[in-house]
Design an enzyme around this catalytic site. Sequence first.
Site, PDB file in Angstrom:
ATOM      1  CB  SER A   3     108.640 -14.051  12.295  1.00  0.00           C
ATOM      2  OG  SER A   3     107.935 -15.260  12.140  1.00  0.00           O
ATOM      3  CG  HIS A   5     109.619 -10.463  10.512  1.00  0.00           C
ATOM      4  ND1 HIS A   5     108.975  -9.585  11.364  1.00  0.00           N
ATOM      5  CD2 HIS A   5     108.793 -11.521  10.393  1.00  0.00           C
ATOM      6  CE1 HIS A   5     107.829 -10.093  11.743  1.00  0.00           C
ATOM      7  NE2 HIS A   5     107.686 -11.269  11.172  1.00  0.00           N
ATOM      8  CE  LYS A  21     105.180  -9.481   9.336  1.00  0.00           C
ATOM      9  NZ  LYS A  21     105.271 -10.748   8.626  1.00  0.00           N
TER      10      LYS A  21
END
Length: 396
Positions: free
Chosen positions: A183, A211, A240
């Site tokens: 990340s 991610h 996210k």
Amino acid sequence: MTEFLDEIRSRLDAIRAEGLWKSEPVIASPQGARVLVEGREVLNLCSNNYLGLANHPALRAAAAQAMEDRGFGLASVRFICGTQDLHKALESRVASYLGHDDAILFAAAFDANGALFEPLLTDADAVVSDALNHASIIDGIRLSKARRYRFANGDMDDLDRQLRAAREGGARHVLIATDGVFSMDGHFADLATMRALADRHGALLMVDDCHATGFVGQGGRGTPSRAGIQADIVTGTFGKALGGALGGFVAGPGPVIDLLRQRARPYLFSNALPPAITGATLTALDLVEGPEGDALRARLDANARRWRDGLQALGFDLLPGTHPIIPVMLHDARLAQEMARRLLSHGVLATGFFYPVVPQGRARIRTQMTAALTPTDLDRALDAFARAGRETGVIP
Ligand SMILES: *Cc1c(COP(=O)(O)O)cnc(C)c1O
């Protein structure tokens, strides 16, 4: 008490003196491409809102509806009286989306990673972990009794050596643990090679896909899909791309999920996710699996290319890659903070990253693309980067 607080204060002073003080930008609006900071609307280039779903009308409506139908909170852990039909629906939905037998929900991916290793592995087993893995994987491994082996980030020869060492050490079960996307740098794990090495050494492969879930790979199914492999265990987040609220999961084989439900401490001793989140995340999955998901992923990819090319043309020092995490390297913590301050004054929110979230001397501004930004927004943001970069002497 006085001595204790004096000691804490001196540590705080040291953090400030080293230029490592983190202050939080305060946002007085919903999360989005534009946010209200210090009374001004600015472009936001540093959230994990990859698909722009954080304030999507369909998710807001689904959250409101779920709260209307199932209430605000559960006031219980799952096994006592905190499991609703929405939890069961979301677990089976996550499992089928990612192509696993089953899934289990946690309050956050941090908890999912914290929960995973201790129940599954004993001191007869081994974890082989990438050196750049997320803090929650590192902590999760620490909480287990498994033997620990570490390989240099992305170094597949070293992974091979560590797997051999684990086998030669007599480990019974061996689990490789890796981020799907690292990340801080935005680069992908080499999952195809990891899968092959896992198979050669009879090891299992665990991927943290925080991610990636929702926007990387076919249909947003993540880095295993992108690499054309199947991971044995996947952990991920709803915080996210999938709406950005809160919540995490582990997806994997039925017996693994069953044992986590019986033994994982962050599952047994922490509250159930609220209806607004479970309900809206189901809608987020409908969205990312449908035609709107394809359109958003195409926009995100186009934005990431345009943004990377634009920064490169201005002369910024970027880390190579294709992921929508695009770090602008500044190396020095104070410089990263100064750059962020100037960007904000030019209408762009992009936070500086420095020790301890990245190594000393590797300070940066981690920009992140989102499908919510328009090409005009990107041109404006590039202009702000050009101005701030020249003012700080980062670019000519
Ligand atoms: C963000 C992140 C987490 C933590 O996710 P939360 O759901 O916010 O706890 C874990 N692992 C990785 C790789 C992440 O990027």
